[in-house]
Motif scaffolding. Structure first.
Motif, PDB file in Angstrom:
ATOM      1  N   SER A  62     -42.955-139.398  40.670  1.00  0.00           N
ATOM      2  CA  SER A  62     -43.770-138.212  40.451  1.00  0.00           C
ATOM      3  C   SER A  62     -43.668-137.223  41.609  1.00  0.00           C
ATOM      4  O   SER A  62     -43.926-136.048  41.437  1.00  0.00           O
ATOM      5  CB  SER A  62     -45.231-138.621  40.245  1.00  0.00           C
ATOM      6  N   THR A  71     -29.541-130.586  43.590  1.00  0.00           N
ATOM      7  CA  THR A  71     -29.767-131.382  42.390  1.00  0.00           C
ATOM      8  C   THR A  71     -30.896-130.776  41.577  1.00  0.00           C
ATOM      9  O   THR A  71     -31.989-130.520  42.104  1.00  0.00           O
ATOM     10  CB  THR A  71     -30.113-132.841  42.749  1.00  0.00           C
ATOM     11  N   ASP A  72     -30.653-130.548  40.289  1.00  0.00           N
ATOM     12  CA  ASP A  72     -31.666-129.997  39.416  1.00  0.00           C
ATOM     13  C   ASP A  72     -32.792-131.013  39.223  1.00  0.00           C
ATOM     14  O   ASP A  72     -32.545-132.217  39.049  1.00  0.00           O
ATOM     15  CB  ASP A  72     -31.053-129.621  38.061  1.00  0.00           C
ATOM     16  N   THR A  73     -34.031-130.537  39.244  1.00  0.00           N
ATOM     17  CA  THR A  73     -35.182-131.436  39.124  1.00  0.00           C
ATOM     18  C   THR A  73     -35.194-132.136  37.780  1.00  0.00           C
ATOM     19  O   THR A  73     -35.485-133.346  37.699  1.00  0.00           O
ATOM     20  CB  THR A  73     -36.486-130.654  39.328  1.00  0.00           C
ATOM     21  N   GLU A  74     -34.888-131.421  36.713  1.00  0.00           N
ATOM     22  CA  GLU A  74     -34.869-132.051  35.390  1.00  0.00           C
ATOM     23  C   GLU A  74     -33.803-133.132  35.307  1.00  0.00           C
ATOM     24  O   GLU A  74     -34.015-134.185  34.695  1.00  0.00           O
ATOM     25  CB  GLU A  74     -34.647-130.985  34.311  1.00  0.00           C
ATOM     26  N   THR A  75     -32.680-132.889  35.942  1.00  0.00           N
ATOM     27  CA  THR A  75     -31.629-133.901  35.959  1.00  0.00           C
ATOM     28  C   THR A  75     -32.085-135.138  36.731  1.00  0.00           C
ATOM     29  O   THR A  75     -31.846-136.274  36.303  1.00  0.00           O
ATOM     30  CB  THR A  75     -30.352-133.325  36.593  1.00  0.00           C
ATOM     31  N   VAL A  77     -35.163-136.161  37.156  1.00  0.00           N
ATOM     32  CA  VAL A  77     -36.179-136.857  36.356  1.00  0.00           C
ATOM     33  C   VAL A  77     -35.531-137.646  35.227  1.00  0.00           C
ATOM     34  O   VAL A  77     -35.942-138.772  34.924  1.00  0.00           O
ATOM     35  CB  VAL A  77     -37.200-135.845  35.809  1.00  0.00           C
ATOM     36  N   SER A  78     -34.512-137.081  34.613  1.00  0.00           N
ATOM     37  CA  SER A  78     -33.831-137.803  33.530  1.00  0.00           C
ATOM     38  C   SER A  78     -33.135-139.060  34.051  1.00  0.00           C
ATOM     39  O   SER A  78     -33.140-140.100  33.372  1.00  0.00           O
ATOM     40  CB  SER A  78     -32.821-136.879  32.847  1.00  0.00           C
ATOM     41  N   HIS A  79     -32.562-138.985  35.245  1.00  0.00           N
ATOM     42  CA  HIS A  79     -31.927-140.171  35.833  1.00  0.00           C
ATOM     43  C   HIS A  79     -32.971-141.251  36.137  1.00  0.00           C
ATOM     44  O   HIS A  79     -32.734-142.439  35.887  1.00  0.00           O
ATOM     45  CB  HIS A  79     -31.181-139.797  37.116  1.00  0.00           C
ATOM     46  N   ARG A  82     -34.093-142.822  32.942  1.00  0.00           N
ATOM     47  CA  ARG A  82     -33.053-143.627  32.301  1.00  0.00           C
ATOM     48  C   ARG A  82     -32.807-144.945  33.029  1.00  0.00           C
ATOM     49  O   ARG A  82     -32.719-146.000  32.401  1.00  0.00           O
ATOM     50  CB  ARG A  82     -31.757-142.816  32.231  1.00  0.00           C
TER      51      ARG A  82
END
Length: 398
Positions: A62, A71-75, A77-79, A82
């Protein structure tokens, strides 16, 4: 000569830059292995969040202030969503979240060892999940293990691989997760033991009895110039907590005390924050509420007949009862007193009756005194009757 010297300097600087950033493969062995055509490259900060989630079951992802701007924040978070794992639920029993998590950090891995291990895991259906694009130095790994120990996820004493693969071993496991670290240059037998244990690991993983996260750090990362897994480490400004109460974890500073094996009462204190209104079974109610803190009993609110039966309408909750305490147990006191309990676990003293008694008595007394004062004041303001007034006037004239 100058041209040659310039080319040599450029080549050396390129080699130094390449040596300063070493990659490390991460394997995540689960029963439902997700195959992917490519292996993503993840910054060390994102990898650290993933390891923390898998090892301690806390939503550390969080707070992403240490994620690099490249590094993109959404990327990121997705990592984390996953490859990480969600926090362990307090009340529901889920096979997915209750699988023991073992994180194995291998340091000093040679190129040949890394290649052989990759082939062995690939043949077993476990390719690399992702790779850390900028694996830090041995000092950073040491600080990371210190963090895991302070969080209670890593054993305080060295634990060999055979014992680490057994979640029932209390010396290596604390709860449902464990983190172990092996330096293959100092313990070369661990590598051969790992290869020999792969069939056993595959059976445990296939049966959902264990999930293993394997971090393979090449020997070249020892001399890396990156000395921390997080950019927040050592920065007092970034280490300050947010006003919202979020915790910032760094490799060098941790605000939690050294944890121990949680007792039943400690679990109850944690679960006070979110107790559901209904439990589906009597055992679940007793376990989550510590048998209503010993001040009540679990009953089926909507069920009929036997309270221990569970059906679609089952709603087990605590029914608080009063307890009698002997005043004679306290110095200078005698007699008995009745204590009433309340709350979703009967953990709070019910002071509503004494409160309303005191409040009602106070309001009554204040109202009575006010009424009397007002009555006396109103009587004093009234005029005397005419007969008495005339008598007083004639007496005064004489």
């Amino acid at each position: 000569m100058r041209l040659l010297a310039g080319l040599t300097a450029a080549a050396l600087s390129g080699l130094a830059a390449a040596a300063s950033k070493q990659t490390a493969d991460v394997y995540i062995l689960t029963a439902n292995q997700q195959s992917s055509s490519e292996t993503p490259s993840i910054p060390k900060e994102v990898a650290r969040h993933i390891l923390l989630q898998r090892a301690s079951r806390q939503p550390y992802g969080s707070d992403l202030r240490d994620i690099p701007s490249s590094t993109d924040t959404e990327t990121a978070v997705s990592h984390i969503a996953r490859f990480g794992t969600g926090p362990e639920p307090l009340f529901s029993q889920s096979d997915k979240t209750n699988v023991p998590q073992l994180v194995v950090i291998l340091e000093g891995v040679t190129y040949q060892q890394s290649h052989d291990l990759k082939d062995a895991l690939s043949q077993a259906g476990h390719p690399a999940a992702f790779r850390v694009s900028d694996a830090p130095s041995a000092a950073a790994n040491k600080n990371l293990m210190t963090l895991f120990r302070q969080l209670g996820s890593a054993p305080s004493q060295p634990c060999d691989l055979a014992h680490a693969l057994n979640p029932a071993n209390e010396e290596c496991w604390s709860g449902i997760s464990s983190v172990v670290n092996y330096d293959l240059q100092k313990a070369s037998s661990t590598y051969s033991a790992l290869l020999a244990s792969l069939p056993q690991i595959n059976k445990l993983v296939a049966a959902s009895d264990l999930e293993v996260t394997l971090l393979v750090l090449p020997d070249s990362t020892r001399s890396s110039k990156i000395n921390s897994w997080s950019t927040l480490a050592g920065n007092p400004t970034n280490n300050r907590r947010r006003d919202s109460g979020e915790r910032v974890i760094t490799d060098s500073t941790v605000v939690w005390p050294a944890p121990s094996t949680p007792t039943r009462s400690a679990k109850v204190n944690i679960q006070k924050k979110a107790i559901p209104a209904c439990f589906l079974s009597l055992d679940a109610c007793k376990e989550a509420t510590n048998d209503c803190s010993g001040h009540g009993t679990c009953v089926n609110k909507f069920g009929t007949g036997n309270a221990t039966s569970s059906d679609a309408r089952a709603c087990f909750a605590c029914k608080c009862m009063a307890t009698v305490v002997r005043r004679g147990d306290e110095p200078g006191t005698s007699g008995k007193k009745t204590v009433h309990w309340g709350g979703n676990m009967c953990q709070k003293k019910d002071v509503s009756v004494p409160f309303w008694l005191i409040t009602g008595f106070t309001v009554t007394i204040v109202g009575a005194v006010t009424f009397v004062i007002g009555l006396l004041f109103s009587v004093g303001q009234e005029q005397l009757p005419g007969v008495i007034g005339a008598g007083v006037s004639r007496g005064a004239s004489k």
